[in-house]
Each structure stands twice: as C-alpha cells, then as structure tokens.
Design a protein around this motif. Structure first.
Motif, PDB file in Angstrom:
ATOM      1  N   GLU A 189      24.052 -25.253   1.902  1.00  0.00           N
ATOM      2  CA  GLU A 189      22.773 -24.554   2.007  1.00  0.00           C
ATOM      3  C   GLU A 189      21.783 -25.066   0.971  1.00  0.00           C
ATOM      4  O   GLU A 189      20.594 -25.182   1.255  1.00  0.00           O
ATOM      5  CB  GLU A 189      22.971 -23.046   1.861  1.00  0.00           C
ATOM      6  CG  GLU A 189      23.658 -22.421   3.046  1.00  0.00           C
ATOM      7  CD  GLU A 189      23.849 -20.926   2.915  1.00  0.00           C
ATOM      8  OE1 GLU A 189      23.553 -20.363   1.831  1.00  0.00           O
ATOM      9  OE2 GLU A 189      24.303 -20.311   3.892  1.00  0.00           O
ATOM     10  N   ARG A 190      22.259 -25.422  -0.223  1.00  0.00           N
ATOM     11  CA  ARG A 190      21.364 -25.965  -1.252  1.00  0.00           C
ATOM     12  C   ARG A 190      20.802 -27.324  -0.811  1.00  0.00           C
ATOM     13  O   ARG A 190      19.632 -27.618  -1.017  1.00  0.00           O
ATOM     14  CB  ARG A 190      22.095 -26.081  -2.579  1.00  0.00           C
ATOM     15  CG  ARG A 190      22.348 -24.725  -3.222  1.00  0.00           C
ATOM     16  CD  ARG A 190      23.091 -24.836  -4.555  1.00  0.00           C
ATOM     17  NE  ARG A 190      23.488 -23.531  -5.010  1.00  0.00           N
ATOM     18  CZ  ARG A 190      24.644 -22.943  -4.714  1.00  0.00           C
ATOM     19  NH1 ARG A 190      25.549 -23.560  -3.993  1.00  0.00           N
ATOM     20  NH2 ARG A 190      24.918 -21.729  -5.155  1.00  0.00           N
ATOM     21  N   TRP A 191      21.654 -28.162  -0.191  1.00  0.00           N
ATOM     22  CA  TRP A 191      21.187 -29.463   0.308  1.00  0.00           C
ATOM     23  C   TRP A 191      20.129 -29.273   1.397  1.00  0.00           C
ATOM     24  O   TRP A 191      19.117 -29.965   1.415  1.00  0.00           O
ATOM     25  CB  TRP A 191      22.351 -30.299   0.839  1.00  0.00           C
ATOM     26  CG  TRP A 191      23.114 -31.008  -0.225  1.00  0.00           C
ATOM     27  CD1 TRP A 191      24.392 -30.742  -0.624  1.00  0.00           C
ATOM     28  CD2 TRP A 191      22.675 -32.105  -1.040  1.00  0.00           C
ATOM     29  NE1 TRP A 191      24.754 -31.594  -1.634  1.00  0.00           N
ATOM     30  CE2 TRP A 191      23.721 -32.443  -1.900  1.00  0.00           C
ATOM     31  CE3 TRP A 191      21.482 -32.818  -1.130  1.00  0.00           C
ATOM     32  CZ2 TRP A 191      23.621 -33.472  -2.833  1.00  0.00           C
ATOM     33  CZ3 TRP A 191      21.391 -33.842  -2.060  1.00  0.00           C
ATOM     34  CH2 TRP A 191      22.442 -34.163  -2.890  1.00  0.00           C
ATOM     35  N   ILE A 192      20.388 -28.351   2.296  1.00  0.00           N
ATOM     36  CA  ILE A 192      19.423 -28.097   3.380  1.00  0.00           C
ATOM     37  C   ILE A 192      18.102 -27.606   2.783  1.00  0.00           C
ATOM     38  O   ILE A 192      17.026 -28.074   3.149  1.00  0.00           O
ATOM     39  CB  ILE A 192      19.988 -27.086   4.400  1.00  0.00           C
ATOM     40  CG1 ILE A 192      21.221 -27.685   5.098  1.00  0.00           C
ATOM     41  CG2 ILE A 192      18.929 -26.703   5.419  1.00  0.00           C
ATOM     42  CD1 ILE A 192      22.021 -26.683   5.902  1.00  0.00           C
ATOM     43  N   TYR A 193      18.199 -26.669   1.857  1.00  0.00           N
ATOM     44  CA  TYR A 193      16.998 -26.163   1.191  1.00  0.00           C
ATOM     45  C   TYR A 193      16.256 -27.311   0.506  1.00  0.00           C
ATOM     46  O   TYR A 193      15.026 -27.431   0.611  1.00  0.00           O
ATOM     47  CB  TYR A 193      17.393 -25.090   0.166  1.00  0.00           C
ATOM     48  CG  TYR A 193      16.227 -24.552  -0.625  1.00  0.00           C
ATOM     49  CD1 TYR A 193      15.462 -23.501  -0.138  1.00  0.00           C
ATOM     50  CD2 TYR A 193      15.892 -25.099  -1.859  1.00  0.00           C
ATOM     51  CE1 TYR A 193      14.382 -23.005  -0.863  1.00  0.00           C
ATOM     52  CE2 TYR A 193      14.818 -24.616  -2.584  1.00  0.00           C
ATOM     53  CZ  TYR A 193      14.070 -23.566  -2.083  1.00  0.00           C
ATOM     54  OH  TYR A 193      13.008 -23.081  -2.796  1.00  0.00           O
ATOM     55  N   LEU A 194      16.998 -28.166  -0.183  1.00  0.00           N
ATOM     56  CA  LEU A 194      16.397 -29.287  -0.894  1.00  0.00           C
ATOM     57  C   LEU A 194      15.689 -30.244   0.064  1.00  0.00           C
ATOM     58  O   LEU A 194      14.570 -30.687  -0.202  1.00  0.00           O
ATOM     59  CB  LEU A 194      17.470 -30.028  -1.687  1.00  0.00           C
ATOM     60  CG  LEU A 194      17.002 -31.169  -2.570  1.00  0.00           C
ATOM     61  CD1 LEU A 194      16.023 -30.673  -3.615  1.00  0.00           C
ATOM     62  CD2 LEU A 194      18.191 -31.835  -3.222  1.00  0.00           C
TER      63      LEU A 194
END
Length: 126
Positions: free
Chosen positions: A20-25
């Motif tokens: 989820e952090r990668w997608i957000y990034l």
C-alpha cells in the motif's frame, strides 16, 4: 493483478503494508517534497536518497558511487561467505548423518530445495 491508481484513496495513516505504501508513493510521488516518516524501511530510504544524489556536483557523485559500489561489493562478499558456510554445513550433514532433507534444512537455516540440490551434487561426486 491490476492496480488503478486513481481508485487508490487511502491516506498515509491508513497504509497497512509496504504494498500500500508503494501504491501511495506511485500515485503521490510528484507531490512529495521529502520522505514522510511512514516510508522508513530501507527500500523507501534508498528511493528518497536518490533525489539527493542529483544535487551533488560531478566529483561528489563519482565519490558517492564509488562508496556505494564498495559497500555493495562488501555485502556480496559477506553474503557469499554465509552461502558457502551453509553449503559446507549442509554437505557435511548429508555425508555424515542420516538426517532427511527437512531436518537438514531446519538445522542449516535454508529451504528444503537447497538441501535437495546439495544432496544431488554430493551424490554426483560420491
């Protein structure tokens, strides 16, 4: 699997996993000025450090890259030494005990497929 970035609406405090952090990034990178605290693991720190390298002059960039290469080489040497240690330990257990692959894998700290490969190699040479 497809990810639709426009449909990803989580806020930073709602991010539960690195995925989820990668997608957000990916969705918000163009808006981010500095590394947020929730991007604190090694991969995220490296990503944000890359932008700082661009600010260095050519000589500083060269020195930085040499330092990174030296660090990478050192890590590879250590990694290979650990691999060799596990390989020798597995070979010894295969030759000197009647332990099955599962037990050897547990003792050596590797996957069973690693032990099977080592066993095949040992059998070929014996």
């Amino acid at each position: 699997m497809f990810i639709q970035l426009p449909g990803f609406d989580k806020k930073p405090e709602e991010l539960d996993s690195d995925l989820e952090r990668w997608i957000y990034l990916m969705k918000q990178l163009h808006l981010i000025q500095k590394r947020p605290a929730f991007f604190n693991n090694t991969a995220f720190r490296k990503l944000f450090n890359v932008t700082e390298i661009d600010k260095l002059n050519p000589e500083e960039q060269k020195m930085y890259k040499l330092t990174i290469d030296a660090d990478r080489n050192w890590r590879n040497v250590i990694s290979y030494a650990k691999y060799e240690e596990k390989l020798i330990f597995a070979e010894t257990l295969i030759r000197d005990t009647s332990f099955n692959d599962q037990k050897i894998a547990a003792l050596v700290g590797v996957e069973e497929c690693f032990v099977r490969q080592v066993r095949a190699k040992v059998s070929a040479y014996d």
